[in-house]
Design a protein around this motif. Sequence first.
Motif, mmCIF file in Angstrom:
data_model
loop_
_atom_site.group_PDB
_atom_site.id
_atom_site.type_symbol
_atom_site.label_atom_id
_atom_site.label_comp_id
_atom_site.label_asym_id
_atom_site.label_seq_id
_atom_site.Cartn_x
_atom_site.Cartn_y
_atom_site.Cartn_z
ATOM 1 N N CYS A 29 46.296 36.476 42.260
ATOM 2 C CA CYS A 29 45.786 37.437 41.278
ATOM 3 C C CYS A 29 46.250 37.225 39.837
ATOM 4 O O CYS A 29 45.557 37.638 38.909
ATOM 5 N N ILE A 30 47.403 36.631 39.654
ATOM 6 C CA ILE A 30 47.944 36.504 38.303
ATOM 7 C C ILE A 30 47.671 35.086 37.802
ATOM 8 O O ILE A 30 48.370 34.145 38.165
ATOM 9 N N THR A 31 46.659 34.963 37.001
ATOM 10 C CA THR A 31 46.273 33.635 36.513
ATOM 11 C C THR A 31 47.008 33.265 35.235
ATOM 12 O O THR A 31 47.279 32.089 34.994
ATOM 13 N N LYS A 32 47.325 34.246 34.403
ATOM 14 C CA LYS A 32 48.030 34.003 33.142
ATOM 15 C C LYS A 32 49.161 35.017 33.013
ATOM 16 O O LYS A 32 48.979 36.093 32.443
ATOM 17 N N PRO A 33 50.351 34.690 33.559
ATOM 18 C CA PRO A 33 51.465 35.637 33.475
ATOM 19 C C PRO A 33 51.755 36.038 32.033
ATOM 20 O O PRO A 33 51.710 35.211 31.124
ATOM 21 N N GLY A 34 51.999 37.302 31.853
ATOM 22 C CA GLY A 34 52.320 37.828 30.525
ATOM 23 C C GLY A 34 53.229 39.030 30.659
ATOM 24 O O GLY A 34 53.824 39.256 31.709
ATOM 25 N N SER A 35 53.295 39.805 29.608
ATOM 26 C CA SER A 35 54.207 40.955 29.606
ATOM 27 C C SER A 35 53.624 42.162 30.332
ATOM 28 O O SER A 35 54.345 43.108 30.635
ATOM 29 N N SER A 36 52.321 42.152 30.607
ATOM 30 C CA SER A 36 51.709 43.254 31.349
ATOM 31 C C SER A 36 50.512 42.720 32.146
ATOM 32 O O SER A 36 50.022 41.623 31.895
ATOM 33 N N LEU A 37 50.069 43.522 33.106
ATOM 34 C CA LEU A 37 48.929 43.136 33.935
ATOM 35 C C LEU A 37 47.634 43.611 33.290
ATOM 36 O O LEU A 37 47.568 44.717 32.750
ATOM 37 N N SER A 38 46.612 42.785 33.413
ATOM 38 C CA SER A 38 45.285 43.237 32.980
ATOM 39 C C SER A 38 44.736 44.157 34.062
ATOM 40 O O SER A 38 45.269 44.219 35.177
ATOM 41 N N GLY A 39 43.664 44.860 33.752
ATOM 42 C CA GLY A 39 43.041 45.741 34.736
ATOM 43 C C GLY A 39 42.566 44.987 35.955
ATOM 44 O O GLY A 39 42.745 45.436 37.086
ATOM 45 N N SER A 40 41.980 43.809 35.756
ATOM 46 C CA SER A 40 41.484 43.034 36.896
ATOM 47 C C SER A 40 42.638 42.493 37.740
ATOM 48 O O SER A 40 42.546 42.437 38.960
ATOM 49 N N GLU A 41 43.749 42.109 37.095
ATOM 50 C CA GLU A 41 44.913 41.637 37.847
ATOM 51 C C GLU A 41 45.506 42.771 38.674
ATOM 52 O O GLU A 41 45.850 42.589 39.853
ATOM 53 N N SER A 42 45.625 43.939 38.076
ATOM 54 C CA SER A 42 46.164 45.097 38.775
ATOM 55 C C SER A 42 45.286 45.469 39.973
ATOM 56 O O SER A 42 45.790 45.733 41.073
ATOM 57 N N SER A 43 43.984 45.467 39.763
ATOM 58 C CA SER A 43 43.046 45.780 40.839
ATOM 59 C C SER A 43 43.122 44.734 41.950
ATOM 60 O O SER A 43 43.120 45.069 43.136
ATOM 61 N N CYS A 44 43.209 43.459 41.570
ATOM 62 C CA CYS A 44 43.306 42.375 42.548
ATOM 63 C C CYS A 44 44.572 42.522 43.392
ATOM 64 O O CYS A 44 44.531 42.388 44.614
ATOM 65 N N ILE A 45 45.699 42.800 42.755
ATOM 66 C CA ILE A 45 46.961 42.960 43.485
ATOM 67 C C ILE A 45 46.863 44.131 44.452
ATOM 68 O O ILE A 45 47.290 44.036 45.605
ATOM 69 N N SER A 46 46.300 45.223 44.004
ATOM 70 C CA SER A 46 46.155 46.397 44.861
ATOM 71 C C SER A 46 45.314 46.075 46.098
ATOM 72 O O SER A 46 45.693 46.410 47.228
ATOM 73 N N ARG A 47 44.182 45.422 45.883
ATOM 74 C CA ARG A 47 43.321 45.052 47.023
ATOM 75 C C ARG A 47 44.014 44.053 47.945
ATOM 76 O O ARG A 47 43.925 44.149 49.166
ATOM 77 N N CYS A 48 44.709 43.089 47.355
ATOM 78 C CA CYS A 48 45.410 42.069 48.132
ATOM 79 C C CYS A 48 46.469 42.713 49.037
ATOM 80 O O CYS A 48 46.546 42.420 50.231
ATOM 81 N N ILE A 49 47.266 43.598 48.481
ATOM 82 C CA ILE A 49 48.308 44.276 49.260
ATOM 83 C C ILE A 49 47.675 45.133 50.355
ATOM 84 O O ILE A 49 48.142 45.134 51.498
ATOM 85 N N ASP A 50 46.608 45.842 50.003
ATOM 86 C CA ASP A 50 45.909 46.658 51.009
ATOM 87 C C ASP A 50 45.425 45.804 52.174
ATOM 88 O O ASP A 50 45.546 46.189 53.339
ATOM 89 N N ARG A 51 44.865 44.634 51.867
ATOM 90 C CA ARG A 51 44.374 43.748 52.936
ATOM 91 C C ARG A 51 45.511 43.260 53.828
ATOM 92 O O ARG A 51 45.363 43.205 55.044
ATOM 93 N N TYR A 52 46.629 42.861 53.213
ATOM 94 C CA TYR A 52 47.770 42.405 54.008
ATOM 95 C C TYR A 52 48.298 43.521 54.903
ATOM 96 O O TYR A 52 48.631 43.286 56.069
ATOM 97 N N MET A 53 48.376 44.722 54.366
ATOM 98 C CA MET A 53 48.876 45.844 55.164
ATOM 99 C C MET A 53 47.915 46.160 56.307
ATOM 100 O O MET A 53 48.344 46.417 57.436
#
Length: 87
Positions: free
Chosen positions: A48-72
């Motif tokens: 989900c994190i293609t360009k690490p920076g000081s904060s997450l973009s909305g799409s990165e945050s959404s991707c991480i949330s979905r990714c964690i949900d799928r793993y769980m």
Amino acid sequence: MDSFSLPSSGSPPKLSTDDIMTQLRTQLEQAYAEEFLETVRGKCFDKCITKPGSSLSGSESSCISRCIDRYMEATGIIGKALFNQRH
């Protein structure tokens, strides 16, 4: 001092088999949870994190949330399948 350390008196604690099994089960559950979080963190970050920076973009945050949900969800399905095989 952890639950398996000897007290300062030097005499070993009197633990029943149930007490030992409970301690082992608790330690295994904790180790499994830590391993699960590390795996999810690594895989979801890489995905989900293609360009690490000081904060997450909305799409990165959404991707991480979905990714964690799928793993769980997958872990729950696998856990149920394993539990049903044993019983």
